[in-house]
Design a protein around this motif. Structure first.
Motif, PDB file in Angstrom:
ATOM      1  N   GLU A 197      -5.591   6.271  -0.149  1.00  0.00           N
ATOM      2  CA  GLU A 197      -4.622   5.178  -0.181  1.00  0.00           C
ATOM      3  C   GLU A 197      -4.899   4.275  -1.378  1.00  0.00           C
ATOM      4  O   GLU A 197      -6.041   4.118  -1.809  1.00  0.00           O
ATOM      5  N   TYR A 227       5.904   6.883  -4.175  1.00  0.00           N
ATOM      6  CA  TYR A 227       5.507   5.931  -3.144  1.00  0.00           C
ATOM      7  C   TYR A 227       5.594   6.617  -1.789  1.00  0.00           C
ATOM      8  O   TYR A 227       6.597   7.250  -1.455  1.00  0.00           O
ATOM      9  N   LYS A 228       4.515   6.518  -1.007  1.00  0.00           N
ATOM     10  CA  LYS A 228       4.482   7.083   0.344  1.00  0.00           C
ATOM     11  C   LYS A 228       4.083   5.951   1.283  1.00  0.00           C
ATOM     12  O   LYS A 228       2.933   5.506   1.254  1.00  0.00           O
ATOM     13  N   PRO A 229       5.018   5.464   2.108  1.00  0.00           N
ATOM     14  CA  PRO A 229       4.717   4.322   2.988  1.00  0.00           C
ATOM     15  C   PRO A 229       3.438   4.557   3.789  1.00  0.00           C
ATOM     16  O   PRO A 229       3.197   5.658   4.287  1.00  0.00           O
ATOM     17  N   LEU A 286       2.743   2.632  -9.577  1.00  0.00           N
ATOM     18  CA  LEU A 286       3.007   4.004  -9.131  1.00  0.00           C
ATOM     19  C   LEU A 286       4.036   4.680 -10.033  1.00  0.00           C
ATOM     20  O   LEU A 286       3.872   5.843 -10.416  1.00  0.00           O
ATOM     21  N   THR A 298       4.223  -6.092  -3.781  1.00  0.00           N
ATOM     22  CA  THR A 298       5.089  -4.919  -3.731  1.00  0.00           C
ATOM     23  C   THR A 298       5.578  -4.536  -5.123  1.00  0.00           C
ATOM     24  O   THR A 298       5.547  -3.366  -5.503  1.00  0.00           O
ATOM     25  N   LYS A 324       0.824  -1.207   0.000  1.00  0.00           N
ATOM     26  CA  LYS A 324       0.000   0.000   0.000  1.00  0.00           C
ATOM     27  C   LYS A 324       0.849   1.244   0.000  1.00  0.00           C
ATOM     28  O   LYS A 324       2.015   1.223   0.388  1.00  0.00           O
ATOM     29  N   SER A 325       0.228   2.328  -0.427  1.00  0.00           N
ATOM     30  CA  SER A 325       0.868   3.643  -0.430  1.00  0.00           C
ATOM     31  C   SER A 325      -0.204   4.683  -0.168  1.00  0.00           C
ATOM     32  O   SER A 325      -1.321   4.568  -0.669  1.00  0.00           O
TER      33      SER A 325
END
Length: 191
Positions: A147, A173-175, A166, A159, A11-12
């Motif tokens: 999200e 990508y934003k954790p 993305l 992943t 997820k991001s």
């Protein structure tokens, strides 16, 4: 109904603009609204075991789920709830079934549970590369976030697919922690 499953999600977090862009790219569709009510003991015994207990209600059906983090992904134990069982849970008592059995295995004695609040998600799903893309808009604790999740066949595959998507869409990508972690991180109970 009871099931146990292994879930492999990458997820991001997204900005609202990125969320809108991806909705257009996948083909905007009506989102399904799901309410997630979170429970734990007063001492947060599940949280200490990297586990979470929630009731998800969507389309007038309630499902009790215990989520347990493993090195491979998330193990989820689900059980359907009837109105009487939900009322019992809201008094602090777990209804009998697979989730109670799994919590007994995790914690030993089953203590009383407390309702900590609700997170509402508006979710659109799309089949994508042997898995499912979920575009989520969530509202909780006077906040909202956006999200993208990809549910795949393994953590490596999930992943890889998410990162490629993305990159193809020129989105950084934003954790993202899982929703329950984001909910409790902003909860007035833990401040």
């Amino acid at each position: 109904m009871m099931t146990t499953e292994m879930e492999y999600e990458a997820k991001s977090l997204l900005t609202n603009e990125e969320y809108q862009t991806l909705q257009q790219w996948f083909g905007k569709k009506k989102a399904v609204t799901q309410m997630n009510d979170y429970y734990d003991t007063e001492a947060f015994m599940l949280k200490q075991q990297t586990a979470a207990l929630r009731v998800r209600t969507k389309e007038q059906k309630a499902t009790l789920t215990l989520k347990q983090q493993t090195e491979e992904g998330m193990v989820e134990t689900h059980q359907s709830l009837h109105a009487e069982e939900l009322a019992l849970l809201n008094t602090g008592t777990l209804p009998d079934g697979a989730v109670k059995t799994a919590i007994e295995a995790l914690l030993g004695n089953v203590p009383s549970f407390h309702h900590y609040g609700q997170l509402t998600t508006h979710r659109s799903t799309y089949p994508y590369k042997d898995g499912i893309i979920c575009l989520d808009h969530s509202v909780y604790n006077n906040r909202e976030d956006f999200e993208i999740e990809y549910e795949g066949t393994s953590m490596t595959q999930a992943t890889t697919v998410l990162f490629e998507l993305l990159q193809d869409q020129h989105i950084e990508y934003k954790p993202a922690k899982n929703k329950v972690a984001r909910f409790f991180a902003t909860s007035p109970y833990l401040s």
